[in-house]
Design an enzyme around this catalytic site. Structure first.
Site, PDB file in Angstrom:
ATOM      1  N   CYS A 381       0.818  -1.207   0.000  1.00 40.25           N
ATOM      2  CA  CYS A 381       0.000   0.000   0.000  1.00 40.25           C
ATOM      3  C   CYS A 381       0.861   1.270   0.000  1.00 40.25           C
ATOM      4  CB  CYS A 381      -0.985  -0.035   1.175  1.00 40.25           C
ATOM      5  SG  CYS A 381      -2.327   1.128   0.932  1.00 40.25           S
ATOM      6  N   HIS A 509      -3.464  -4.688   0.521  1.00 40.57           N
ATOM      7  CA  HIS A 509      -2.922  -5.216   1.777  1.00 40.57           C
ATOM      8  C   HIS A 509      -3.031  -6.744   1.737  1.00 40.57           C
ATOM      9  CE1 HIS A 509      -2.260  -1.538   4.068  1.00 40.57           C
ATOM     10  NE2 HIS A 509      -3.333  -1.061   3.456  1.00 40.57           N
ATOM     11  N   GLU A 511      -1.470  -8.888   3.198  1.00 36.93           N
ATOM     12  CA  GLU A 511      -1.277  -9.512   4.517  1.00 36.93           C
ATOM     13  C   GLU A 511      -2.611  -9.864   5.174  1.00 36.93           C
ATOM     14  OE1 GLU A 511      -0.749  -6.353   3.765  1.00 36.93           O
ATOM     15  OE2 GLU A 511      -1.230  -4.989   5.415  1.00 36.93           O
TER      16      GLU A 511
HETATM   17  N1  GLN Z   1      -1.674   6.800   3.125  1.00 38.50           N
HETATM   18  C1  GLN Z   1      -1.829   6.083   1.902  1.00 38.50           C
HETATM   19  C2  GLN Z   1      -3.191   6.287   1.275  1.00 38.50           C
HETATM   20  O1  GLN Z   1      -4.104   6.686   1.942  1.00 38.50           O
HETATM   21  C3  GLN Z   1      -1.574   4.599   2.113  1.00 38.50           C
HETATM   22  C4  GLN Z   1      -2.577   3.952   2.990  1.00 38.50           C
HETATM   23  C5  GLN Z   1      -2.145   2.617   3.533  1.00 38.50           C
HETATM   24  O2  GLN Z   1      -0.972   2.278   3.492  1.00 38.50           O
HETATM   25  N2  GLN Z   1      -3.070   1.865   4.065  1.00 38.50           N
HETATM   26  O3  GLN Z   1      -3.358   6.031   0.103  1.00 38.50           O
END
Ligand code: GLN
Length: 532
Positions: A381, A509, A511
């Site tokens: 992400c 994500h 994970e």
């Molecule tokens: N801050 C970034 C976004 O909002 C990544 C978010 C995250 O890693 N969950 O896109």
């Protein structure tokens, strides 16, 4: 419908979620039944999505986009199931539903009260949710510790649940803490006695007590706890400290907890089918190949903030007979030169999800070092966004490339807010959330890892790789190996396989979907790359 209700006593933080998931696992596997969890939280947040992960641990995201308590991660990882947002009750959800109903006029003429209206609303969920899923067994985990005012309505609702369905269909398991006093060298039962009294005052008579303690419970302490709880010592089960959470179901099974629960609930067809689990556990314990996996994050003081990432590493390692050592690196103010020293001897690097600007320059320095030095890398992400910024700066030559989340004034907004996010002001459940499809390029590393080109992973973000820069990045050699089905959103990036042994990142994500018995392909690939 049959229910197993798990409550906690004495202190919080003794692993009620993992204990409940372990029980659920044993019943699911050894009786071949459909088991679903319901988790009840006492707080007034509708969901934990806006809580600080340092305070509450990781926010777990579901396929349906629900943001929930990290205990759902244990349930999914242990049971290989997909849980739903509605299975997490919070007082915030319950009370807003009641107020909504009152405004709709559903209770006309009545005074709305905590009892029966709040308890009825809870009870209605306990009955409707498992019915809808056609579950055989519902494990209800009540958050907090018995005696907490904020959880008292859940406790009253489970008492009524047993009244309604009977003792053969609703049983109570109480997890307590049994301290060992070093000066007298013995386990002490008093806190457990008091917490069982509180339970009994609430009209709940436990069927089993699980004693969390440093060591297994002695027979003397079992007898003593049993006497104060109206139970024979067969129903007092040890829950000793473990270094590996996947030991917990096996430890419970050693004391035949699954068979004893089966006897209470009149379940039939018991057969020990935990073989795969035991094999994996054995592989984990006998693994000799040591690998150091570094997580470069901001919330490194509370490892629970990265619970799913840690477990994903454990899952993949178990399948590959690797003994992983997780190394934490707080990247706040980390220079490129410092990164070089810190990364000596590290076998693989993960840059996990994150928000805000603190520590980002340090992470970008880490990514530059792993890209230049052929160290296996997985970006999750925010990790994808920072890897793209690093590539734009150091390969495409766009020195001021950045994310508008980090620097709103940047001249090269490589990462920018998603168009549909621009006009959203409210913070609760408004990110791009939950399961999203991606199409992968044939022959890409991503496609090889998943073994197919149409995949779905869970998301939680507001920013994306700016479409205006796709071509510039690709021309400079970055492979945008997976995109959303409409082709607009970058979901996977990677470096050519002949240039780097393992350099991949995803906007998702992954994970969140890794299971002990089925590791996630991206983590499996990362660990496997450390062997090459
Ligand atoms: N801050 C970034 C976004 O909002 C990544 C978010 C995250 O890693 N969950 O896109």
């Amino acid at each position: 419908m049959k229910y197993i209700v798990v409550t906690g006593g004495v202190v919080s933080g003794i692993g009620k979620g993992v204990a409940a998931a372990s029980i659920a696992k044993l019943i699911q596997t050894n009786y071949d039944l459909k088991v679903m969890p319901i988790k009840c939280d006492g707080y007034l947040n509708v969901d934990p999505g806006t809580m600080n992960p340092i305070e509450h641990g990781e926010v777990f995201v579901m396929d349906d986009g629900g943001e929930v308590d990290m205990d759902f991660g244990h349930y999914e990882r242990f049971l290989n199931i997909t849980t739903k947002f509605s299975w997490n009750l919070t007082m915030g959800k319950i009370l807003s539903r009641i107020i909504e109903k009152e405004r709709e006029g559903k209770f006309l003429g009545k005074t709305i009260q905590f009892i029966p209206h709040v308890t009825n609303e809870i009870l209605e969920n306990f009955i409707r949710l498992p019915e809808k899923e056609n579950a055989d067994i519902c494990v209800i985990e009540i958050g907090g510790t018995i005696g907490d005012l904020e959880n008292a309505f859940y406790v009253e609702a489970v008492r009524q649940l047993q009244m309604k369905f009977g003792k053969d269909n609703v049983i109570f398991i109480h997890l307590t803490y049994v301290p060992m006093l070093s000066n007298v060298g013995e386990q002490k039962s008093k806190p457990t006695q008091q917490s069982v009294h509180l339970l009994m005052e609430a009209g709940i008579f436990p069927d089993f007590i699980l004693g969390r303690a440093k060591d297994p419970l002695s027979s003397a302490i079992k007898e003593k706890i049993g006497m104060y709880s109206n139970l024979d010592d067969e129903h007092i089960i040890s829950a000793p400290d473990v270094s590996n959470i996947y030991d917990i179901p096996i430890n419970f099974a050693k004391e035949h907890l699954d068979k004893k629960i089966g006897a209470k609930l009149k379940l039939t067809g018991y057969k020990d089918k935990m073989n795969l689990w035991k094999d994996l556990l054995n592989k984990m314990k006998t693994a000799k190949i040591k690998k150091k996996i570094l997580i470069a994050g901001k919330y490194t003081t509370l490892h629970d903030s990265y619970a799913s990432v840690i477990e994903s590493i454990n899952h993949a390692s178990a399948h590959l007979s690797i003994k992983p050592e997780i190394v934490w690196l707080d990247t706040s103010e980390l220079t490129y030169e410092q990164a070089k020293t810190k990364l000596k001897g590290i076998d693989a690097i993960i840059v996990p999800g994150g928000f805000g600007s603190r520590g980002t320059e340090g992470k970008i320095n880490v990514i530059r070092y792993v890209r230049e030095n052929n160290i296996p890398f997985l970006g999750l992400c925010f990790g994808l966004q920072l890897a793209t910024i690093e590539f734009a700066r150091n390969v495409c030559g766009l020195k001021d490339a950045n994310s508008t989340e980090i620097n709103p004034e940047t001249k090269n907004p490589i990462i920018d807010i998603l168009p549909e996010q621009k006009n959203i002001d409210k913070k609760g459940a408004t990110m791009r959330l939950g399961s999203q499809l991606a199409n992968l390029k044939p022959n890409s590393l991503a496609c090889k890892l998943y073994g197919c080109c149409d995949v779905s992973e869970r998301h939680r973000h507001r920013y994306e790789v700016n479409p205006e820069y796709h071509k510039i990045l690709e021309d400079a050699g970055l492979i945008l190996s997976g995109k959303s089905p409409n082709g607009k959103l970058v979901e996977y990036i990677e470096l050519p396989q002949d240039q780097h042994k393992y350099f991949i990142a995803t906007q998702a994500h992954p994970e969140l979907k890794s299971k002990f018995e089925q590791p996630n392909p991206l983590f499996y690939g990362l660990l496997k790359a450390t062997l090459e």
